[in-house]
Scaffold this motif. Structure first.
Motif: not given
Ligand code: ADP
Ligand code: MG
Length: 486
Positions: A403-419
């Motif tokens: 689970f991620a919060a914030g604009p920079n963590m968005r980048l990380l989140y999007d780079a993760l495998e969907p599962w």
């Protein structure tokens, strides 16, 4: 009645300025904040976001023995003893200088700086040194231009060991502080990309940390991390101040060398060679980073030629504090949840350390690993890359759900495998509902982000939803603080 920390006359001599009245109760401490002021404290009216002079009367209502104020402060009807000076912060520094000067020649002073691990190392030193004599140490992360002088002003004359945390956000900040502290031992835990916003490179951070040697006493020691890429730079700066160097780490040339490390879910066991002598001990807090910090502590004890075995016995009594790795077991239908509260601050080094510690939790007890991550702040132009760079650490830790919060963590989140993607939100508050709904028995949940990313409310939301089974660590502390504590 508590013993006086300062007589009024000694305080006047130390601070300079003019007295306007005299205290009716012994001076037993110092405070800059009326919300935490204790009776007997001297209230120091500093100018920060608010002007402390607006709170002088409230300080007296709370039991202040006296107040250190500017010359032009206008006495209010409820006010008691005032000490009028040109600049209360400067006067506090002058008191700090006197406090340091009045320590006995046997007393030993230790200063701790570094990109991460200052507070943890300081607290370890506090616990270990308390086995050997009277310790005075910084409260929380009181490590800046007011925190350091405040800590020294509060230091009892009979202190045998003083442990001062010294921090910085910019070059030049450590120099005046270490000159106040005049340490016998200066420790640099590690150098890493933290507060990068204000520096051109990590090397520039190392240079700024090396300012700590400017205040070293003659024949002082520098305790340095042999595994850090900036070791040579720091060692050169320390040598130029004639310091002897005690290095620690896994490096074959470290004087305090880790020979064996057994990482366990709730702590570590270490075998360490201290200048050839072998010492074995157990640490009550898990994670390789905590083990590394304990090496710095051993190196400092060695530098001062103290009884290491006796002091190191305190390692087994340490507790992780709320926001910094404290663990709470929560009851959930069908089992339990292990909650790891790392919500107090975050940077790339401590994120990696926390993820590695999460990976130590056994799968048979807690099959699913959940990481709840908020933005790491103050990283400057490299912020995006440093967030994205955590993908490997998440993978290595076997994290199942993020689970991620914030604009920079968005980048990380999007780079993760969907599962692996649980949910992302711009602001942490917006994660609470989905997080609480998703988490259940058999999960270990690690919550971490910079203080400004406000991750603590998510810890609180989980604790509200699930009753506590057992708790390791103390009461939540300081979650309302306005600034990141380093
Ligand atoms: N040596 C280390 N390497 C990496 N992370 C660390 C280290 N020591 C502590 N940490 C982590 O860094 C964060 C801040 O720790 P703390 O001791 O409060 O450091 P500081 O006072 O320097 O901010 C915590 O999450 C902690 O677990
Ligand atoms: Mg700190």
């Amino acid at each position: 009645m508590a013993e006086a920390l300062w007589s009024w006359s000694a305080l006047l001599a130390a601070a300079g300025g003019e007295s306007d009245g005299a205290p009716q109760v012994p001076i037993t401490g110092f405070s800059i904040d009326t919300r935490t002021l204790e009776p007997g404290d001297v209230f120091v009216a500093l100018k920060d976001r608010r002007d402390g002079h607006e709170f002088v009367t409230r300080a007296f209502e709370a039991g202040a023995a006296a107040a250190l104020v500017c010359r032009d402060y206008r006495r209010q009807p409820q006010d008691k003893a005032l000490l009028r000076v040109a600049d209360p912060l400067q006067a506090l520094a002058a008191v700090a200088r006197s406090a340091r000067a009045r320590l006995s020649s046997q007393a030993r002073v230790l200063a701790v700086t570094g990109s991460v691990g200052k507070t943890g190392t300081k607290e370890m030193l506090r616990a270990c040194l308390a086995r050997l004599g009277a310790v005075h140490a910084s409260e929380k992360s009181y490590n800046n231009l007011w925190g350091v002088p405040l800590t020294l002003a509060r230091m009892p004359e009979a202190t045998r060991f003083a442990v001062l945390e010294i921090g910085m956000n910019h070059a030049g900040e450590i120099a005046p502080l270490t000159r106040l502290v005049r340490p016998h031992v200066a420790i640099v835990t590690t150098v890493a990309p933290v507060h990068l916003e204000f520096f051109s490179s990590v090397e520039a951070i190392a240079e700024a940390k090396s300012e700590i040697f400017l205040g070293l006493e003659r024949d002082g020691s520098a305790v340095l991390n042999r595994d850090n890429p900036h070791f040579e730079l720091l060692a050169a700066r320390a040598r130029s101040r004639c310091a002897s160097i005690v290095s620690f780490g896994s490096h074959s040339r470290a004087e305090v060398r880790r020979e064996r490390l057994e990482l366990e879910p709730t702590g570590s066991r270490l075998l360490v060679s201290v200048a050839g002598r072998r010492i074995e001990y157990a640490l009550n807090v898990p994670g390789e980073h905590i083990a590394d910090n304990s090496l710095a502590v051993l190196a400092a004890l060695h530098a001062l030629d103290l009884d290491i075995e006796r002091a190191a016995a305190a390692f087994s009594t340490l507790e992780a504090t709320p926001g910094r790795g404290a663990r709470v077991t929560l009851r959930a239908p069908g089992g339990s949840i292990l909650l790891i509260d790392e919500s107090y601050n975050a940077n790339p080094a401590s994120m990696r350390a926390a993820l590695a510690a999460l990976a130590l939790v056994p799968r048979d007890r807690y099959p699913r690993r959940v990481a709840v991550l908020g933005d790491m702040l103050e990283l400057g132009a490299g912020a995006a890359a440093l967030h994205l760079g955590l993908v490997d650490a998440i993978d290595a830790a076997g994290v199942d759900l993020v689970f991620a919060a914030g604009p920079n963590m968005r980048l990380l989140y999007d780079a993760l495998e969907p599962w692996r993607r649980g949910h992302w939100a711009e602001r942490s508050e917006a994660l609470a509902r989905v997080l609480v709904a998703a988490v259940g028995a058999g999960d270990v949940v690690m919550v971490k982000g910079s203080l400004g990313s406000r991750m603590a409310p998510l810890v609180e939301a989980l604790m509200r939803e699930h009753p506590r089974l057992a708790e390791a660590g103390r009461q939540r502390a300081g979650s309302g603080a306005a600034t990141e504590e380093n």
